[in-house]
Design a protein around this motif. Sequence first.
Motif, PDB file in Angstrom:
ATOM      1  N   VAL A   6      18.419  47.553  26.123  1.00 50.06           N
ATOM      2  CA  VAL A   6      18.299  47.160  27.517  1.00 50.06           C
ATOM      3  C   VAL A   6      19.307  46.056  27.776  1.00 50.06           C
ATOM      4  N   LYS A   7      20.229  46.319  28.712  1.00 50.28           N
ATOM      5  CA  LYS A   7      21.220  45.307  29.064  1.00 50.28           C
ATOM      6  C   LYS A   7      20.628  44.362  30.095  1.00 50.28           C
ATOM      7  N   LYS A   8      20.833  43.080  29.854  1.00 53.50           N
ATOM      8  CA  LYS A   8      20.340  42.082  30.796  1.00 53.50           C
ATOM      9  C   LYS A   8      21.444  41.791  31.804  1.00 53.50           C
ATOM     10  N   ALA A   9      21.141  41.950  33.061  1.00 54.27           N
ATOM     11  CA  ALA A   9      22.116  41.683  34.118  1.00 54.27           C
ATOM     12  C   ALA A   9      22.122  40.194  34.435  1.00 54.27           C
ATOM     13  N   TYR A  10      23.275  39.716  34.853  1.00 54.79           N
ATOM     14  CA  TYR A  10      23.379  38.328  35.264  1.00 54.79           C
ATOM     15  C   TYR A  10      22.835  38.193  36.675  1.00 54.79           C
ATOM     16  N   THR A  11      22.104  37.121  36.912  1.00 51.62           N
ATOM     17  CA  THR A  11      21.569  36.862  38.251  1.00 51.62           C
ATOM     18  C   THR A  11      22.568  36.013  39.025  1.00 51.62           C
ATOM     19  N   LYS A  12      22.330  35.872  40.325  1.00 45.69           N
ATOM     20  CA  LYS A  12      23.194  35.014  41.150  1.00 45.69           C
ATOM     21  C   LYS A  12      23.123  33.579  40.654  1.00 45.69           C
ATOM     22  N   ALA A  13      21.944  33.163  40.207  1.00 47.29           N
ATOM     23  CA  ALA A  13      21.781  31.802  39.683  1.00 47.29           C
ATOM     24  C   ALA A  13      22.632  31.610  38.422  1.00 47.29           C
ATOM     25  N   ASP A  14      22.705  32.659  37.587  1.00 44.63           N
ATOM     26  CA  ASP A  14      23.542  32.578  36.386  1.00 44.63           C
ATOM     27  C   ASP A  14      25.007  32.407  36.768  1.00 44.63           C
ATOM     28  N   MET A  15      25.420  33.137  37.775  1.00 41.74           N
ATOM     29  CA  MET A  15      26.816  33.091  38.188  1.00 41.74           C
ATOM     30  C   MET A  15      27.167  31.740  38.823  1.00 41.74           C
ATOM     31  N   ARG A  16      26.200  31.101  39.458  1.00 40.52           N
ATOM     32  CA  ARG A  16      26.452  29.787  40.057  1.00 40.52           C
ATOM     33  C   ARG A  16      26.453  28.675  39.016  1.00 40.52           C
ATOM     34  N   ALA A  17      25.781  28.872  37.911  1.00 41.70           N
ATOM     35  CA  ALA A  17      25.662  27.838  36.880  1.00 41.70           C
ATOM     36  C   ALA A  17      26.925  27.836  36.026  1.00 41.70           C
ATOM     37  N   VAL A  18      27.943  27.165  36.499  1.00 37.87           N
ATOM     38  CA  VAL A  18      29.226  27.140  35.791  1.00 37.87           C
ATOM     39  C   VAL A  18      29.462  25.819  35.074  1.00 37.87           C
ATOM     40  N   SER A  19      28.432  25.043  34.871  1.00 38.03           N
ATOM     41  CA  SER A  19      28.599  23.739  34.239  1.00 38.03           C
ATOM     42  C   SER A  19      29.099  23.859  32.804  1.00 38.03           C
ATOM     43  N   ASP A  20      28.762  24.972  32.121  1.00 38.63           N
ATOM     44  CA  ASP A  20      29.225  25.154  30.750  1.00 38.63           C
ATOM     45  C   ASP A  20      30.691  25.574  30.690  1.00 38.63           C
ATOM     46  N   PRO A  22      33.506  25.231  33.460  1.00 40.84           N
ATOM     47  CA  PRO A  22      34.009  24.951  34.801  1.00 40.84           C
ATOM     48  C   PRO A  22      35.384  25.576  35.033  1.00 40.84           C
ATOM     49  N   GLU A  23      35.680  25.855  36.275  1.00 43.79           N
ATOM     50  CA  GLU A  23      36.977  26.422  36.634  1.00 43.79           C
ATOM     51  C   GLU A  23      38.069  25.374  36.421  1.00 43.79           C
ATOM     52  N   TRP A  24      39.212  25.829  35.920  1.00 45.13           N
ATOM     53  CA  TRP A  24      40.312  24.916  35.639  1.00 45.13           C
ATOM     54  C   TRP A  24      40.995  24.465  36.922  1.00 45.13           C
ATOM     55  N   THR A  25      41.415  23.206  36.906  1.00 43.68           N
ATOM     56  CA  THR A  25      42.177  22.652  38.024  1.00 43.68           C
ATOM     57  C   THR A  25      43.656  22.640  37.646  1.00 43.68           C
ATOM     58  N   LYS A  26      44.500  22.288  38.610  1.00 42.14           N
ATOM     59  CA  LYS A  26      45.940  22.189  38.321  1.00 42.14           C
ATOM     60  C   LYS A  26      46.191  21.125  37.246  1.00 42.14           C
ATOM     61  N   ALA A  27      45.403  20.062  37.276  1.00 46.35           N
ATOM     62  CA  ALA A  27      45.548  19.003  36.270  1.00 46.35           C
ATOM     63  C   ALA A  27      45.200  19.530  34.876  1.00 46.35           C
ATOM     64  N   ASP A  28      44.177  20.374  34.780  1.00 42.19           N
ATOM     65  CA  ASP A  28      43.791  20.959  33.491  1.00 42.19           C
ATOM     66  C   ASP A  28      44.926  21.819  32.938  1.00 42.19           C
ATOM     67  N   PHE A  29      45.523  22.639  33.817  1.00 36.84           N
ATOM     68  CA  PHE A  29      46.629  23.488  33.385  1.00 36.84           C
ATOM     69  C   PHE A  29      47.830  22.649  32.959  1.00 36.84           C
ATOM     70  N   ALA A  30      48.071  21.538  33.649  1.00 36.49           N
ATOM     71  CA  ALA A  30      49.208  20.671  33.311  1.00 36.49           C
ATOM     72  C   ALA A  30      49.032  20.036  31.933  1.00 36.49           C
ATOM     73  N   LYS A  31      47.779  19.757  31.537  1.00 30.34           N
ATOM     74  CA  LYS A  31      47.503  19.143  30.233  1.00 30.34           C
ATOM     75  C   LYS A  31      47.381  20.162  29.102  1.00 30.34           C
ATOM     76  N   ALA A  32      47.318  21.430  29.445  1.00 30.92           N
ATOM     77  CA  ALA A  32      47.090  22.470  28.436  1.00 30.92           C
ATOM     78  C   ALA A  32      48.236  22.547  27.432  1.00 30.92           C
TER      79      ALA A  32
END
Length: 93
Positions: A6-20, A22-32
Amino acid sequence: MKKTVVKKAYTKADMRAVSDNPEWTKADFAKAVPFDELLPKLRKGRGPNKAPTKKQVTLRLSPVVLEHFKAKGKGWQSQIDEALVKIVKRKAG
């Protein structure tokens, strides 16, 4: 008897929980830094090939030949190579 997975689907709450993750910023890419520069000794390759080196090719085989060698299990491609080498040596000798 097959086991049903049984595959567990991601909920909308799962998709919003991006604390683990986070999306990269331009500053993050510059330091990469590229992985090889960050940890140069960590990446391991396969190492040098044994001599003689084989050449990769595309080869069409009849189903009978393919089934015969695959039925022998792991290493069926090497077994085809060994069979062909024997034929070549027999013809050359």
